[in-house]
Design a protein around this motif. Structure first.
Motif, PDB file in Angstrom:
ATOM      1  N   VAL A 128       0.813  -1.208   0.000  1.00  0.00           N
ATOM      2  CA  VAL A 128       0.000   0.000   0.000  1.00  0.00           C
ATOM      3  C   VAL A 128       0.855   1.270   0.000  1.00  0.00           C
ATOM      4  O   VAL A 128       0.614   2.177  -0.782  1.00  0.00           O
ATOM      5  N   ASN A 129       1.837   1.356   0.881  1.00  0.00           N
ATOM      6  CA  ASN A 129       2.705   2.539   0.990  1.00  0.00           C
ATOM      7  C   ASN A 129       1.941   3.851   0.951  1.00  0.00           C
ATOM      8  O   ASN A 129       1.892   4.534  -0.050  1.00  0.00           O
ATOM      9  N   GLY A 130       1.346   4.211   2.052  1.00  0.00           N
ATOM     10  CA  GLY A 130       0.599   5.457   2.166  1.00  0.00           C
ATOM     11  C   GLY A 130      -0.900   5.215   2.135  1.00  0.00           C
ATOM     12  O   GLY A 130      -1.617   5.801   1.339  1.00  0.00           O
ATOM     13  N   ILE A 131      -1.372   4.342   3.013  1.00  0.00           N
ATOM     14  CA  ILE A 131      -2.781   3.926   2.970  1.00  0.00           C
ATOM     15  C   ILE A 131      -3.740   5.091   3.147  1.00  0.00           C
ATOM     16  O   ILE A 131      -4.825   5.088   2.585  1.00  0.00           O
ATOM     17  N   THR A 132      -3.346   6.103   3.896  1.00  0.00           N
ATOM     18  CA  THR A 132      -4.271   7.211   4.107  1.00  0.00           C
ATOM     19  C   THR A 132      -4.591   7.924   2.803  1.00  0.00           C
ATOM     20  O   THR A 132      -5.702   8.395   2.607  1.00  0.00           O
ATOM     21  N   ALA A 176       2.396   4.578   7.296  1.00  0.00           N
ATOM     22  CA  ALA A 176       1.383   5.079   8.224  1.00  0.00           C
ATOM     23  C   ALA A 176       1.654   4.606   9.643  1.00  0.00           C
ATOM     24  O   ALA A 176       1.839   3.412   9.871  1.00  0.00           O
ATOM     25  N   PRO A 177       1.641   5.534  10.601  1.00  0.00           N
ATOM     26  CA  PRO A 177       1.728   5.094  11.994  1.00  0.00           C
ATOM     27  C   PRO A 177       0.457   4.342  12.390  1.00  0.00           C
ATOM     28  O   PRO A 177      -0.612   4.556  11.790  1.00  0.00           O
ATOM     29  N   GLN A 178       0.562   3.462  13.333  1.00  0.00           N
ATOM     30  CA  GLN A 178      -0.557   2.603  13.742  1.00  0.00           C
ATOM     31  C   GLN A 178      -1.824   3.407  14.018  1.00  0.00           C
ATOM     32  O   GLN A 178      -2.909   3.024  13.599  1.00  0.00           O
ATOM     33  N   GLN A 179      -1.720   4.536  14.714  1.00  0.00           N
ATOM     34  CA  GLN A 179      -2.900   5.313  15.090  1.00  0.00           C
ATOM     35  C   GLN A 179      -3.598   5.953  13.884  1.00  0.00           C
ATOM     36  O   GLN A 179      -4.755   6.341  13.972  1.00  0.00           O
ATOM     37  N   LYS A 180      -2.943   6.037  12.723  1.00  0.00           N
ATOM     38  CA  LYS A 180      -3.560   6.620  11.534  1.00  0.00           C
ATOM     39  C   LYS A 180      -4.020   5.564  10.528  1.00  0.00           C
ATOM     40  O   LYS A 180      -4.597   5.899   9.502  1.00  0.00           O
TER      41      LYS A 180
END
Length: 46
Positions: free
Chosen positions: A8-12, A37-41
């Motif tokens: 994914v590399n940049g799921i947000t 992405a950090p876990q919280q995001k």
């Protein structure tokens, strides 16, 4: 059985692309790799 992986590399920012890929491929098992992405995001379905 279909087992698929997606880097994914940049799921947000790429969530729409991931959801489209899942819809098209409909794998039985999907392994996602996310490095940025950090876990919280990381998006979670609740």
């Amino acid at each position: 059985m279909l087992i698929a992986t997606f880097n994914v590399n940049g799921i947000t920012s790429r969530l729409p692309a991931l959801l489209q890929w899942l819809e098209e491929k409909q794998p039985d098992v999907a392994c996602l790799q996310e490095l940025k992405a950090p876990q919280q995001k990381f998006p979670e379905r609740r």
